[in-house]
Motif scaffolding. Structure first.
Motif, PDB file in Angstrom:
ATOM      1  N   GLY A 121       0.697  -1.062  -0.014  1.00 21.50           N
ATOM      2  CA  GLY A 121       0.066  -0.129   0.013  1.00 21.50           C
ATOM      3  C   GLY A 121       0.870   1.175  -0.078  1.00 21.50           C
ATOM      4  N   GLY A 122       1.847   1.509   0.800  1.00 19.77           N
ATOM      5  CA  GLY A 122       2.665   2.428   0.832  1.00 19.77           C
ATOM      6  C   GLY A 122       3.317   2.943  -0.414  1.00 19.77           C
ATOM      7  N   GLU A 123       4.103   1.829  -1.048  1.00 18.97           N
ATOM      8  CA  GLU A 123       4.648   1.973  -2.279  1.00 18.97           C
ATOM      9  C   GLU A 123       3.576   2.268  -3.360  1.00 18.97           C
ATOM     10  OE1 GLU A 123       6.377  -2.077  -2.793  1.00 18.97           O
ATOM     11  OE2 GLU A 123       8.269  -1.581  -1.867  1.00 18.97           O
ATOM     12  N   ALA A 124       2.358   1.786  -3.259  1.00 18.60           N
ATOM     13  CA  ALA A 124       1.649   1.902  -4.423  1.00 18.60           C
ATOM     14  C   ALA A 124       1.095   3.604  -4.424  1.00 18.60           C
ATOM     15  CB  ALA A 124       0.220   1.344  -4.259  1.00 18.60           C
ATOM     16  N   GLY A 125       0.931   4.086  -2.957  1.00 25.83           N
ATOM     17  CA  GLY A 125       0.635   5.762  -2.850  1.00 25.83           C
ATOM     18  C   GLY A 125       1.537   6.390  -3.274  1.00 25.83           C
ATOM     19  N   GLU A 126       3.096   5.981  -3.310  1.00 25.08           N
ATOM     20  CA  GLU A 126       4.258   6.876  -3.475  1.00 25.08           C
ATOM     21  C   GLU A 126       4.190   6.946  -5.210  1.00 25.08           C
ATOM     22  OE1 GLU A 126       7.571   5.169  -1.791  1.00 25.08           O
ATOM     23  OE2 GLU A 126       7.069   5.835   0.394  1.00 25.08           O
ATOM     24  N   PHE A 128       1.631   6.381  -7.046  1.00 25.00           N
ATOM     25  CA  PHE A 128       0.394   7.411  -7.699  1.00 25.00           C
ATOM     26  C   PHE A 128       0.945   8.640  -7.645  1.00 25.00           C
ATOM     27  CE2 PHE A 128      -3.801   9.301  -7.122  1.00 25.00           C
ATOM     28  CZ  PHE A 128      -4.219   9.049  -8.434  1.00 25.00           C
ATOM     29  N   SER A 129       1.459   9.027  -6.591  1.00 23.07           N
ATOM     30  CA  SER A 129       1.974  10.380  -6.357  1.00 23.07           C
ATOM     31  C   SER A 129       2.689  10.738  -7.483  1.00 23.07           C
ATOM     32  CB  SER A 129       2.272  10.687  -4.807  1.00 23.07           C
ATOM     33  OG  SER A 129       1.390  10.386  -3.813  1.00 23.07           O
ATOM     34  N   SER A 130       3.744  10.018  -7.499  1.00 20.20           N
ATOM     35  CA  SER A 130       4.957  10.377  -8.632  1.00 20.20           C
ATOM     36  C   SER A 130       4.259  10.580  -9.836  1.00 20.20           C
ATOM     37  CB  SER A 130       5.984   9.338  -8.512  1.00 20.20           C
ATOM     38  OG  SER A 130       5.419   8.166  -9.007  1.00 20.20           O
ATOM     39  N   CYS A 131       3.116   9.645 -10.194  1.00 17.26           N
ATOM     40  CA  CYS A 131       2.732   9.619 -11.614  1.00 17.26           C
ATOM     41  C   CYS A 131       1.690  11.132 -11.774  1.00 17.26           C
ATOM     42  CB  CYS A 131       1.506   8.558 -11.687  1.00 17.26           C
ATOM     43  SG  CYS A 131       2.573   7.115 -12.044  1.00 17.26           S
ATOM     44  N   SER A 134       4.047  13.787 -12.510  1.00 19.40           N
ATOM     45  CA  SER A 134       5.056  13.507 -13.639  1.00 19.40           C
ATOM     46  C   SER A 134       4.714  14.699 -14.950  1.00 19.40           C
ATOM     47  CB  SER A 134       4.842  12.223 -14.279  1.00 19.40           C
ATOM     48  OG  SER A 134       5.375  11.711 -15.388  1.00 19.40           O
ATOM     49  N   ARG A 135       5.672  14.917 -15.541  1.00 14.15           N
ATOM     50  CA  ARG A 135       5.528  15.874 -16.501  1.00 14.15           C
ATOM     51  C   ARG A 135       4.957  14.901 -17.725  1.00 14.15           C
ATOM     52  NH1 ARG A 135       9.796  15.091 -20.211  1.00 14.15           N
ATOM     53  NH2 ARG A 135      11.582  13.798 -19.501  1.00 14.15           N
ATOM     54  N   HIS A 136       4.892  13.795 -17.747  1.00 15.42           N
ATOM     55  CA  HIS A 136       4.369  13.021 -18.878  1.00 15.42           C
ATOM     56  C   HIS A 136       2.781  12.667 -18.720  1.00 15.42           C
ATOM     57  CE1 HIS A 136       8.241  12.017 -20.376  1.00 15.42           C
ATOM     58  NE2 HIS A 136       8.608  11.556 -19.176  1.00 15.42           N
ATOM     59  N   LEU A 137       2.370  13.322 -17.661  1.00 12.64           N
ATOM     60  CA  LEU A 137       0.680  13.053 -17.278  1.00 12.64           C
ATOM     61  C   LEU A 137      -0.179  13.541 -18.365  1.00 12.64           C
ATOM     62  CD1 LEU A 137      -1.456  11.594 -15.772  1.00 12.64           C
ATOM     63  CD2 LEU A 137      -1.503  13.615 -14.171  1.00 12.64           C
ATOM     64  N   TRP A 138      -0.112  15.246 -18.260  1.00 11.29           N
ATOM     65  CA  TRP A 138      -0.858  15.767 -19.122  1.00 11.29           C
ATOM     66  C   TRP A 138      -0.493  15.583 -20.774  1.00 11.29           C
ATOM     67  CZ3 TRP A 138      -5.320  17.070 -17.515  1.00 11.29           C
ATOM     68  CH2 TRP A 138      -5.605  17.212 -16.249  1.00 11.29           C
TER      69      TRP A 138
END
Length: 608
Positions: A121-126, A128-131, A134-138
């Motif tokens: 769960g902790g790794e998944a939260g980190e 998701f936050s990094s995604c 991310s400059r690639h998201l938009w």
């Protein structure tokens, strides 16, 4: 006799049969159009190397038409809900894979699924936050949002009552009737022509997909070629299936390896090096009688007596993944059961006190593995077995195999004292042949081959393969040279062969669905096996070297390689069988089944 008049065209077009035939396009045309646009968008974002776009575009069109036909069978009130679920899944899968590729260079693959399922769960939260930051998201998200927006606008426009009411104003009755009849005819004619055109190819791919879905182990699943997983949903299906099969096999193998037992170890050979080549057609080797000088170094070694070439060696599979599983496991293919009934021989070497290194140019522990990489090495990347089998693993992948030679000079390896086993896995002559050697190493050209039955491009492929074989010869020689001052023995073999327009087979590469004819077996299942000994090794182990020379004509299959290696090291354990050790006085030749018993080598090769 009174003639019964044919019904008018309008009556035929309004009949229940015609309405049923036209239903997929009448009720699902937007599903097909949006699906194809989403496929193009996903293909554009995940621009990793692969074949042409259009063949898969047309195949997907056939898939979407079938989906639209199934949707048309649903009651109207259910159909809208089903389409909503379909569109939501399609957009999410397409966008997620597009983003993962842009951000992490990952597509849907068994390795990526394994990472996701093993994340807490902790790794998944980190993650998701990094995604989200991310400059690639938009840049990835806005084209998908645009597609969704256009789709919703068109859907609302079509279902708007104002538009339907005003259609009567815009089109006179006669024109509306003619347009409707024309559309009905097109709704029947276009799918009919399309199905006639695409049905044979589509049916072949769907048959392979069905075989993949019902496969009971990774060996069976591997028979499905990668090109049938051309869309994001299919790649996700492939990942889930492979992951489940792999976990099943891993659990079985883990049970067998819980209590590894080594009774004694003489460490007869202080340093054993196993070089595993790739896609090596031995009949393009000068050592085995090829007319062109493709292996000058190995030929010179054989002439000087420092290398022994074995003449009758075969592989059980023409797939790297299946060869690796059967060659690293102490279970042999002619025995009952599966490869997971044995244990991995590198673990036995470690238990016996050998330092074991795995230097590979194919099977890295990486998120960027494709299906073949995963299937070939998933059992090596499992933490339970990786720690049991290896003290050291390479982490880089090189364009050319010469890069792997740097790994041999790693300071960690240079500091090792005591017996060592080094597994050196090349990319060899793997397709594409022209990419397996630098341009400075070109010796053979298309014009050198007098083959009027082949085109210039085909002859260039042969030249590229021979250049790759020549470059491979240099790599093998340099590995041997690295250990020339040690008490070391180097074993070279290939996982399988390749077709290179030899004989009557007008192709290159491998056709995994081809019948096992003598020509196919000769090109794809006969492999080289050569053993080189350093001067110190030949001096200190004269009797062993003599046994190696005496065994050069014995028939052998490389799934028994663990027994040969255990015998060389002098390791005594329950899994070792001297009857399968090519260099043992107790060696007994056996039947050599190919492709999980589809054929037997001795029977096929002697077929008239």
């Amino acid at each position: 006799m009174k003639r019964i008049p044919y019904p008018p065209l309008s009556a035929l077009l309004e009949s229940p049969l015609c309405r049923a035939l036209t239903a997929p396009l009448r009720t699902g045309w937007e599903l097909i159009v949006v699906g194809l646009v989403a496929f193009w968008l996903n293909w554009t974002f995940t621009d990793y190397p692969r074949p042409d776009f259009w063949p898969y575009f047309w195949l997907l069109g056939m898939d979407l038409f079938v989906v639209a036909a199934l949707m048309a069978l649903l009651p109207r009130r259910w159909r809208m809900g089903a389409k909503g679920v379909w569109y939501t899944g399609m957009y999410l899968m397409g966008f997620i894979e597009s983003f993962l590729y842009k951000r992490f260079y990952i597509i849907y693959a068994p390795t990526a699924l394994t990472l996701a399922l093993e994340t807490n769960g902790g790794e998944a939260g980190e993650f998701f936050s990094s995604c989200m930051g991310s400059r690639h998201l938009w840049p990835t998200l806005w084209p998908w949002l645009l597609l969704v927006g256009v789709h919703l606008a068109v859907a609302v426009r079509i279902n708007n009552k104002w538009k339907i009411r005003n259609k009567k104003i815009l089109f006179p009755t006669i024109l509306r009737q003619g347009l409707r009849r024309t559309l009905y005819i097109l709704y029947i004619a276009v799918p009919l022509c399309y199905c006639i055109w695409q049905a044979p190819v589509w049916w072949q791919t769907r048959t392979q997909l069905l075989e993949f879905c019902v496969a009971q182990d990774t060996g069976e699943a591997e028979k499905a070629t990668s090109n049938i997983f051309y869309s994001a949903p299919l790649r996700l299906l492939q990942s889930v299936k492979f992951y489940r099969l792999a976990q099943k096999e891993m659990d079985h193998l883990a049970d067998n390896m819980q209590s590894l037992q080594v009774d004694s170890c003489a460490a007869t050979c202080p340093h054993i090096v196993l070089i595993i080549g790739e896609s090596y057609n031995k009949h393009h080797s000068q050592v085995y009688g090829y007319e062109r000088p493709t292996t000058p170094y190995q030929s010179r070694f054989c002439e000087r007596g420092t290398m022994v070439a074995f003449s009758d060696v075969t592989t059980p599979w023409n797939l790297t993944s299946n060869v690796f599983k059967n060659m690293l496991s102490t279970h042999s293919v002619d025995a009952s059961g599966s490869w997971t009934d044995g244990v991995l021989f590198p673990a036995l070497f470690r238990r016996a006190g050998y330092h074991v290194s795995f230097i590979t140019n194919q099977f890295q522990q990486s998120n960027r593995q494709n299906k073949a990489d995963f299937n070939g090495s998933f059992f090596l990347n499992d933490e339970r077995f990786d720690s049991l089998c290896f003290d050291h693993r390479s982490s880089k992948k090189y364009k050319y195999d010469a890069g792997l030679l740097r790994e041999l000079s790693d300071s960690t390896l240079m500091a090792v004292r005591g017996p060592r086993l080094t597994l050196f896995h090349l990319i060899g002559q793997h397709l594409v042949y022209a990419e397996r050697f630098p341009s400075s190493k070109v010796v053979f050209h298309a014009e050198d081959y007098d083959r009027p039955d082949l085109t210039l491009d085909d002859r260039q492929i042969i030249a590229d393969y021979d250049n790759a074989t020549l470059y491979n010869d240099e790599i093998v020689a340099r590995v041997c040279g690295h250990f020339k001052d040690e008490d070391a023995v180097v074993i070279y073999l290939a996982d399988h062969g390749d077709e290179v327009f030899d004989g009557q087979i007008g192709m290159y590469g491998r056709n995994h669905r081809a019948d096992l004819t003598p020509e196919v077996v000769r090109g794809e299942f006969e492999v080289p096996l050569e053993i080189w000994g350093s001067r110190r090794f030949r001096s200190r182990h004269r009797q062993l070297w003599h046994r190696i020379q005496q065994a050069s004509q014995r028939p052998f299959m490389i799934d028994d390689m663990p027994h040969l290696l255990l015998g060389l090291a002098g390791i005594s354990c329950p899994q070792y069988d001297a009857r399968r050790d090519l260099l043992s006085d107790q060696y007994q030749p056996r039947r050599r089944p190919l492709k999980d018993g589809v054929g037997v080598y001795e029977e096929i090769i002697n077929r008239k």
